[in-house]
Write a protein that holds these residues in place. Structure first.
Motif, PDB file in Angstrom:
ATOM      1  N   ARG A  42     -32.021 -17.371   1.658  1.00 31.26           N
ATOM      2  CA  ARG A  42     -32.238 -17.234   0.209  1.00 31.26           C
ATOM      3  C   ARG A  42     -30.930 -17.133  -0.563  1.00 31.26           C
ATOM      4  O   ARG A  42     -30.896 -17.403  -1.755  1.00 31.26           O
ATOM      5  N   VAL A  43     -29.864 -16.729   0.101  1.00 34.19           N
ATOM      6  CA  VAL A  43     -28.589 -16.531  -0.586  1.00 34.19           C
ATOM      7  C   VAL A  43     -27.723 -17.785  -0.536  1.00 34.19           C
ATOM      8  O   VAL A  43     -27.255 -18.279  -1.560  1.00 34.19           O
ATOM      9  N   CYS A  44     -27.513 -18.323   0.689  1.00 37.23           N
ATOM     10  CA  CYS A  44     -26.546 -19.417   0.835  1.00 37.23           C
ATOM     11  C   CYS A  44     -27.180 -20.763   1.220  1.00 37.23           C
ATOM     12  O   CYS A  44     -26.473 -21.746   1.356  1.00 37.23           O
ATOM     13  N   SER A  45     -28.474 -20.807   1.418  1.00 40.13           N
ATOM     14  CA  SER A  45     -29.223 -22.025   1.765  1.00 40.13           C
ATOM     15  C   SER A  45     -28.832 -22.617   3.118  1.00 40.13           C
ATOM     16  O   SER A  45     -29.013 -23.798   3.343  1.00 40.13           O
ATOM     17  N   ILE A  50     -35.636 -14.608   6.825  1.00 39.26           N
ATOM     18  CA  ILE A  50     -35.482 -14.777   5.378  1.00 39.26           C
ATOM     19  C   ILE A  50     -34.029 -15.081   5.033  1.00 39.26           C
ATOM     20  O   ILE A  50     -33.741 -15.879   4.149  1.00 39.26           O
ATOM     21  N   TYR A  51     -33.113 -14.422   5.760  1.00 37.32           N
ATOM     22  CA  TYR A  51     -31.687 -14.573   5.505  1.00 37.32           C
ATOM     23  C   TYR A  51     -30.987 -15.070   6.765  1.00 37.32           C
ATOM     24  O   TYR A  51     -31.477 -14.896   7.878  1.00 37.32           O
ATOM     25  N   CYS A  52     -29.808 -15.647   6.587  1.00 34.22           N
ATOM     26  CA  CYS A  52     -28.982 -15.988   7.737  1.00 34.22           C
ATOM     27  C   CYS A  52     -28.413 -14.679   8.299  1.00 34.22           C
ATOM     28  O   CYS A  52     -28.541 -13.622   7.700  1.00 34.22           O
ATOM     29  N   ARG A  53     -27.773 -14.766   9.455  1.00 33.63           N
ATOM     30  CA  ARG A  53     -27.314 -13.555  10.135  1.00 33.63           C
ATOM     31  C   ARG A  53     -26.330 -12.737   9.281  1.00 33.63           C
ATOM     32  O   ARG A  53     -26.420 -11.516   9.216  1.00 33.63           O
TER      33      ARG A  53
END
Length: 107
Positions: free
Chosen positions: A73-76, A84-87
Motif C-alpha cells: 500500500r505504501v510503495c507498490s 498488506i505491506y512489503c517487509r
C-alpha cells in the motif's frame, strides 16, 4: 459488482413474472390495463441484459485475480498473497503501532 448485477437482474425477472401472472389471472380487472405487454417485454429484455452483464463482469473479475499482483500500500512493490505491506514497510507499521500502544517508560 457482478453479484449485485445478477441479483438486480433476477429480482427484475421475479417482478416481471409476478406482474405477468397478475395480468393474465385478472385480465378483466381494471388494473390489468395498467400493465401493458410491451412494458413487460422491455423489462424482460432489461433483466436478461443485466444477467449477461453480471456474467461478463464475473469473468473479468476472475481474470483480474489471475493476472493482477498484490502490491504494497505504501510503495507498490509486489507482495505475497495475504500481505498488506512489503517487509520493510510492515516493520515500520509494527514499530509505529508498538510505540503508540506502549507509551510507558522502559526501566
Amino acid at each position: 459488482m457482478s453479484a449485485t448485477l445478477l441479483r438486480l437482474g433476477l429480482w427484475t425477472l421475479v417482478l416481471i413474472l409476478t406482474l405477468f401472472v397478475v395480468k393474465e389471472t385478472y385480465s378483466t380487472a381494471p388494473f390489468a390495463e395498467m400493465i401493458p405487454r410491451p412494458m413487460l417485454q422491455q423489462a424482460l429484455i432489461l433483466s436478461i441484459l443485466l444477467m449477461v452483464a453480471a456474467l461478463a463482469a464475473k469473468m473479468f473479475e476472475k481474470g483480474k485475480k489471475a493476472v493482477g499482483k498484490k502490491r504494497c500500500r505504501v510503495c507498490s512493490k509486489p507482495i505475497p498473497d495475504g500481505a498488506i505491506y512489503c517487509r520493510e514497510h510492515l516493520r515500520d507499521v509494527l514499530e509505529l503501532e508498538d510505540r503508540r500502544t506502549h507509551s510507558t517508560r522502559i526501566r
